[in-house]
Design a protein around this motif. Structure first.
Motif, PDB file in Angstrom:
ATOM      1  N   ARG A   1      -3.295   4.255   7.371  1.00  0.00           N
ATOM      2  CA  ARG A   1      -2.209   3.452   7.956  1.00  0.00           C
ATOM      3  C   ARG A   1      -1.770   2.443   6.898  1.00  0.00           C
ATOM      4  O   ARG A   1      -2.517   1.523   6.542  1.00  0.00           O
ATOM      5  N   LEU A   2      -0.564   2.620   6.387  1.00  0.00           N
ATOM      6  CA  LEU A   2      -0.081   1.828   5.259  1.00  0.00           C
ATOM      7  C   LEU A   2       1.056   0.909   5.679  1.00  0.00           C
ATOM      8  O   LEU A   2       1.593   1.016   6.783  1.00  0.00           O
ATOM      9  N   SER A   3       1.433   0.019   4.757  1.00  0.00           N
ATOM     10  CA  SER A   3       2.454  -0.981   5.039  1.00  0.00           C
ATOM     11  C   SER A   3       3.444  -1.071   3.892  1.00  0.00           C
ATOM     12  O   SER A   3       3.126  -0.753   2.744  1.00  0.00           O
ATOM     13  N   THR A   4       4.647  -1.532   4.210  1.00  0.00           N
ATOM     14  CA  THR A   4       5.669  -1.778   3.185  1.00  0.00           C
ATOM     15  C   THR A   4       5.643  -3.221   2.681  1.00  0.00           C
ATOM     16  O   THR A   4       6.450  -3.592   1.833  1.00  0.00           O
ATOM     17  N   ARG A   5       4.746  -4.033   3.186  1.00  0.00           N
ATOM     18  CA  ARG A   5       4.729  -5.458   2.796  1.00  0.00           C
ATOM     19  C   ARG A   5       4.041  -5.626   1.442  1.00  0.00           C
ATOM     20  O   ARG A   5       2.845  -5.341   1.307  1.00  0.00           O
ATOM     21  N   PRO A   6       4.752  -6.125   0.426  1.00  0.00           N
ATOM     22  CA  PRO A   6       4.103  -6.354  -0.870  1.00  0.00           C
ATOM     23  C   PRO A   6       3.124  -7.522  -0.768  1.00  0.00           C
ATOM     24  O   PRO A   6       3.471  -8.588  -0.238  1.00  0.00           O
TER      25      PRO A   6
ATOM     26  N   THR B 247       0.828  -1.202   0.000  1.00  0.00           N
ATOM     27  CA  THR B 247       0.000   0.000   0.000  1.00  0.00           C
ATOM     28  C   THR B 247       0.865   1.256   0.000  1.00  0.00           C
ATOM     29  O   THR B 247       0.464   2.277  -0.580  1.00  0.00           O
ATOM     30  N   GLN B 248       2.057   1.184   0.596  1.00  0.00           N
ATOM     31  CA  GLN B 248       2.943   2.351   0.555  1.00  0.00           C
ATOM     32  C   GLN B 248       3.393   2.617  -0.875  1.00  0.00           C
ATOM     33  O   GLN B 248       3.404   3.769  -1.330  1.00  0.00           O
ATOM     34  N   GLU B 249       3.773   1.567  -1.602  1.00  0.00           N
ATOM     35  CA  GLU B 249       4.143   1.738  -3.007  1.00  0.00           C
ATOM     36  C   GLU B 249       2.967   2.296  -3.802  1.00  0.00           C
ATOM     37  O   GLU B 249       3.130   3.190  -4.635  1.00  0.00           O
ATOM     38  N   GLY B 250       1.798   1.735  -3.578  1.00  0.00           N
ATOM     39  CA  GLY B 250       0.617   2.193  -4.309  1.00  0.00           C
ATOM     40  C   GLY B 250       0.326   3.651  -4.058  1.00  0.00           C
ATOM     41  O   GLY B 250      -0.019   4.400  -4.993  1.00  0.00           O
ATOM     42  N   PHE B 251       0.485   4.092  -2.817  1.00  0.00           N
ATOM     43  CA  PHE B 251       0.288   5.506  -2.489  1.00  0.00           C
ATOM     44  C   PHE B 251       1.227   6.379  -3.307  1.00  0.00           C
ATOM     45  O   PHE B 251       0.809   7.380  -3.916  1.00  0.00           O
ATOM     46  N   GLY B 252       2.512   6.016  -3.338  1.00  0.00           N
ATOM     47  CA  GLY B 252       3.476   6.807  -4.091  1.00  0.00           C
ATOM     48  C   GLY B 252       3.141   6.869  -5.571  1.00  0.00           C
ATOM     49  O   GLY B 252       3.279   7.917  -6.212  1.00  0.00           O
ATOM     50  N   ARG B 253       2.673   5.749  -6.128  1.00  0.00           N
ATOM     51  CA  ARG B 253       2.358   5.718  -7.555  1.00  0.00           C
ATOM     52  C   ARG B 253       1.102   6.521  -7.878  1.00  0.00           C
ATOM     53  O   ARG B 253       1.023   7.184  -8.916  1.00  0.00           O
ATOM     54  N   ILE B 254       0.113   6.451  -6.998  1.00  0.00           N
ATOM     55  CA  ILE B 254      -1.098   7.243  -7.217  1.00  0.00           C
ATOM     56  C   ILE B 254      -0.762   8.728  -7.239  1.00  0.00           C
ATOM     57  O   ILE B 254      -1.198   9.483  -8.127  1.00  0.00           O
TER      58      ILE B 254
ATOM     59  N   THR C 126      -5.962  -2.843   2.871  1.00  0.00           N
ATOM     60  CA  THR C 126      -5.124  -4.017   2.636  1.00  0.00           C
ATOM     61  C   THR C 126      -4.561  -4.009   1.221  1.00  0.00           C
ATOM     62  O   THR C 126      -3.388  -4.301   1.003  1.00  0.00           O
ATOM     63  N   PHE C 127      -5.415  -3.658   0.256  1.00  0.00           N
ATOM     64  CA  PHE C 127      -5.039  -3.705  -1.154  1.00  0.00           C
ATOM     65  C   PHE C 127      -5.011  -2.295  -1.744  1.00  0.00           C
ATOM     66  O   PHE C 127      -5.671  -1.379  -1.255  1.00  0.00           O
ATOM     67  N   VAL C 128      -4.250  -2.146  -2.817  1.00  0.00           N
ATOM     68  CA  VAL C 128      -4.033  -0.826  -3.404  1.00  0.00           C
ATOM     69  C   VAL C 128      -5.303  -0.289  -4.052  1.00  0.00           C
ATOM     70  O   VAL C 128      -5.525   0.929  -4.058  1.00  0.00           O
ATOM     71  N   ASP C 129      -6.163  -1.158  -4.596  1.00  0.00           N
ATOM     72  CA  ASP C 129      -7.401  -0.625  -5.159  1.00  0.00           C
ATOM     73  C   ASP C 129      -8.296  -0.033  -4.065  1.00  0.00           C
ATOM     74  O   ASP C 129      -9.024   0.936  -4.300  1.00  0.00           O
ATOM     75  N   GLU C 130      -8.243  -0.593  -2.854  1.00  0.00           N
ATOM     76  CA  GLU C 130      -8.945   0.014  -1.716  1.00  0.00           C
ATOM     77  C   GLU C 130      -8.356   1.400  -1.418  1.00  0.00           C
ATOM     78  O   GLU C 130      -9.085   2.363  -1.167  1.00  0.00           O
ATOM     79  N   LEU C 131      -7.040   1.465  -1.433  1.00  0.00           N
ATOM     80  CA  LEU C 131      -6.369   2.730  -1.152  1.00  0.00           C
ATOM     81  C   LEU C 131      -6.793   3.818  -2.124  1.00  0.00           C
ATOM     82  O   LEU C 131      -7.044   4.964  -1.722  1.00  0.00           O
TER      83      LEU C 131
END
Length: 787
Positions: free
Chosen positions: A622-627, A427-434, A595-600
């Motif tokens: 609250r995000l995570s670094t776990r892929p 989710t942390q990666e997804g946040f950065g990409r969004i 939990t998932f990037v589409d939720e984010l």
């Protein structure tokens, strides 16, 4: 350092009143402000009936020490665009001033510190008069003015505010004991880094705190500290009566004696009065003919009037100091005052929470010439006529626009934010990409986003956004690494076009900046959509400032990552446990853990809307670094609503199912593995994804009060009445433990209850009881307990 000379600036006042008439009107209003603030507190404690026997209090002494300073500011110096943080204990003075300006009602004063009345400390959200910045958490309001000055520069340089109005001064009226708060000095340093302008701090230097008299050495350190940070320091020490005494025979000896007088002795003599002053002056300076003559000129009534004539209580001196400042350089006014000035317990070290008794108030009322029955009259007891004073109040610059809360149109939002496509991502990666995708375009949304981070910009995946949108700075600063052709992934050009504000590592500063950015609409008329990132465990470092930001109804998106023991090798102090509970408990902040990037993507879009809604607020992701492996699915309108509402079935239960696993966040692979195993024995078991325990819990409570069915009740309805729930998250198990009360299902809560430690995810999940084996064991206990 600048020490202003007497006689300057008053002749430059803009309106038709002469300087003498203007000062006379202000001194009349000063008396009324002192009376009304003291009477408001007295009425609350001695006249208004008490139903519970709890002391009301209200700080008469702390109010009295700033009556002159605040009268000068509000009735003469301030303009409509100026914004003020009033020291907490001067709330009665603030409300009295607002009452005189017609912006506070009588019933609010009469109900001071009662339900629906004027608040104990100035509050943007609870008071109905014109509060700029809430105060009460000592020192935070002071720091907020510094960050508000930075935000003012930001919105003006970007053309987001009214360019026809000159910039306002961000003013803090500061209690000297507040200077013990470390966050003030953190803010001072950050303000220096960002070259803040249009900032005034007016220090009420009464040299008394709640429990003691302030150290004599404090002043010299304050003075030097502000100068080192590039501030102008203006000292208001002695009033005009004392200056005349110093000009007389042996006057320099009198000045030296007062300069050397310890704060504690000076305060004691203020309380003792003429006899005390005379005894010490005769003992120490009686050998000087000029001092003997000075003492002979004054009886025990007039001697204290001269000896307590500090500049902070001398209207002429205060006006000279304030009006002499015409540029935008940050300025610190150190105004010498006396705590309780003009009241019977002036100077006494116990006067902080002291209240005038009935006899003292009667004597004070007589001295103020306020007739019985006219205590709340705006003009009773004053020498100037009502018509004169009303005419003067009509031209007070600060009140020229009435109340000064501003509005800005909402920023249009896209129908949805596309979720980055990747089979596995965190989710942390997804946040950065969004955010990076938003930065690549020129939408209204992208233009109104401003990001900030306390020295963790890259490690919270903001780097892509900053590379594309740049760092904000009042000055153009080149990227030296780029100019020197040193290869770096970061291209950080600094200019006023940038949309990221980089801070030092102090989380208090970060949250106070979030407050300032989140108040840009009502304070500056500019709509900003602030996003702030920090490490999730370090929310606790700035929790007071976060609470302060939410109390003011500041609007921002807090992105906290990485979270929990899932951070793995980083170790215990960096592994958050209680932050989900903080998110649930914090008023004004809606928390999510996707939990998932589409939720984010769904939640970020909802968050931008929520930040702009009249009944909205701030949000916390609250995000995570776990892929994690991402689901291949279409977000239907129904699923989107469920995600925003707080949860949905990833694997719906069969009707009458005896078990469900309820999972929030990064532990989902373990929950899914356990669920697959459980299905062999319990084919109808369900797997529920919680995106927001906060939303589920709040809506459940509201529905109970309204006699309606909540989203979580609807979700759990298919389960058997005696079904078991296993809840699991990388956080404190109490976050989801309340689910057992919704439909009275038996519950086995899993989570983290103790400090983390270094390790990899499999080991840590096993040790802390979050792995699939622990979930299966909990499921077995839940099933064994049926019936």
């Amino acid at each position: 350092m600048a020490v202003l000379e007497a006689g300057r600036a008053l002749t430059a006042l803009p309106d038709a009143l002469s300087a003498a008439d203007r000062q006379r009107m202000l001194m009349e209003l000063e008396r009324k402000v002192l009376w009304l603030s003291s009477w408001t507190i007295h009425h609350a404690n001695h006249i208004r009936p008490s139903r519970d026997g709890v002391k009301v209090c209200g700080h008469q002494a702390s109010s009295a020490s700033v009556a002159t300073l605040m009268t000068a500011l509000y009735f003469d110096v301030l303009r409509p665009q100026d914004r003020v943080a009033v020291k907490p204990h001067a709330s009665p003075v603030f409300h009295a001033i607002q009452y005189m300006l017609g912006q506070q009602s009588l019933d609010k004063l009469q109900n001071f510190r009662a339900l629906g009345g004027a608040q104990s400390y100035p509050s943007r959200t609870k008071d109905t008069d014109d509060v700029d910045f809430s105060t009460g958490s000592v020192g935070l309001g002071v720091a907020l003015t510094s960050f508000a000055a930075l935000v003012q520069d930001y919105v003006r340089l970007k053309g987001l505010s009214d360019a026809s109005t000159p910039p306002g001064r961000m003013v803090a009226v500061v209690g000297d004991a507040e200077l013990d708060e470390g966050n003030i000095f953190e803010a001072l340093l950050e303000g220096w880094k960002h070259d803040v302008r249009n900032l005034w701090w007016v220090i009420d230097y009464n040299r008394q705190s709640l429990d003691a008299v302030v150290s004599d050495r404090l002043y010299s350190h304050i003075d030097q500290l502000f100068q080192n940070m590039g501030w102008r320091v203006v000292i208001l020490k002695y009033g005009q009566k004392l200056e005349r005494a110093f000009a007389g025979p042996d006057g320099e000896a009198l000045r030296d004696w007062i300069d050397a007088c310890p704060n504690s002795l000076y305060s004691a003599l203020v309380y003792k009065g003429g006899e005390g002053w005379r005894k010490h002056l005769q003992g120490d300076l009686g050998h000087l003919a000029g001092i003997r003559a000075f003492l002979a000129e004054h009886d025990d009534r007039s001697l204290p009037e001269v000896m307590t004539n500090l500049a902070g209580h001398d209207m002429g001196s205060v006006l000279e100091a304030f009006h002499a400042i015409e540029d935008d350089k940050p300025t610190c006014f150190i105004a010498y005052t006396i705590k309780g000035f003009g009241l019977p317990f002036a100077g006494h070290k116990d006067n902080h929470a002291g209240l005038m008794n009935e006899g003292q108030m009667a004597a004070f009322q007589q001295s103020m010439r306020v007739p019985a029955g006219s205590e709340w009259d705006r003009f009773a007891g004053l020498d100037a006529s009502q018509s004169e004073l009303e005419a003067f109040l009509d031209i007070v610059p600060f009140a020229a626009r009435g109340t000064r809360g501003l509005k800005a149109p909402p920023v249009p939002l896209p129908e949805s934010l596309p979720a980055p496509s990747a089979e596995r991502q965190s989710t942390q990666e997804g946040f950065g990409r969004i955010l990076s995708d938003l930065a690549a375009g020129d939408s209204a949304l992208a233009r109104h986003i401003v990001t900030a981070s306390p020295d963790v910009t890259v490690s919270t995946n903001l780097g892509g956004w900053v590379n594309r949108r740049g760092l904000f700075d009042r000055h153009e600063r080149s990227d030296v690494f780029r100019e020197e052709k040193v290869i770096s992934a970061q291209r950080w050009q600094m200019s006023h076009a940038g949309q990221h504000i980089e801070l030092g590592i102090a989380e208090n500063n970060f949250f106070i900046l979030m407050a300032a950015l989140g108040l840009a609409e009502p304070i500056f008329g500019a709509r900003l959509l602030p996003i702030g990132t920090l490490y999730d465990p370090f929310i606790a470092r700035g929790l007071d400032a976060l609470n302060y930001a939410c109390y003011q109804n500041a609007r921002f998106m807090l992105v906290a990552t990485p979270s929990g023991i899932t951070l793995a090798p980083e170790g215990g102090a960096h592994q958050s446990i209680g932050t989900p509970l903080i998110g649930m408990a914090q008023d004004g902040l809606t928390s999510f853990e996707p939990t998932f990037v589409d939720e984010l993507a769904v939640l970020m879009r909802w968050g931008f809307e929520h930040m702009q809604a009249p009944e909205g607020g701030a949000i916390y992701l609250r995000l995570s670094t776990r892929p994690l492996e991402q689901p291949k699915r279409t977000i239907t309108p129904e699923l989107q609503q469920a995600i925003v509402s707080g949860g949905y079935w990833l694997s719906p239960p069969a009707a009458g199912a005896e078990l469900a696993i309820v999972c929030q966040g990064a532990v989902m692979p373990e929950a899914m593995a356990a669920h697959r195993d459980i299905l062999e024995d319990i084919p109808g078991a369900g797997l529920l994804v919680v995106t927001s325990a906060d939303r589920l819990h709040q809506e459940w409570l509201e529905a109970k009060r309204a006699g309606a069915r909540s989203h979580i009740e609807t979700l759990l309805r298919p389960l058997a009445a005696d079904a078991g729930l296993v809840t699991v998250l990388d956080g404190h198990p109490a976050t989801l433990s309340w689910l057992g009360a919704v439909s009275r299902h038996r519950l086995e809560p899993l989570g983290v209850e103790h400090f983390g430690q270094s390790g990899d995810i499999p080991d840590l999940y096993r040790v802390y009881g979050l792995d699939s084996g622990a979930i299966l064991d909990a499921a077995a206990r839940a099933c064994l307990g049926r019936g």
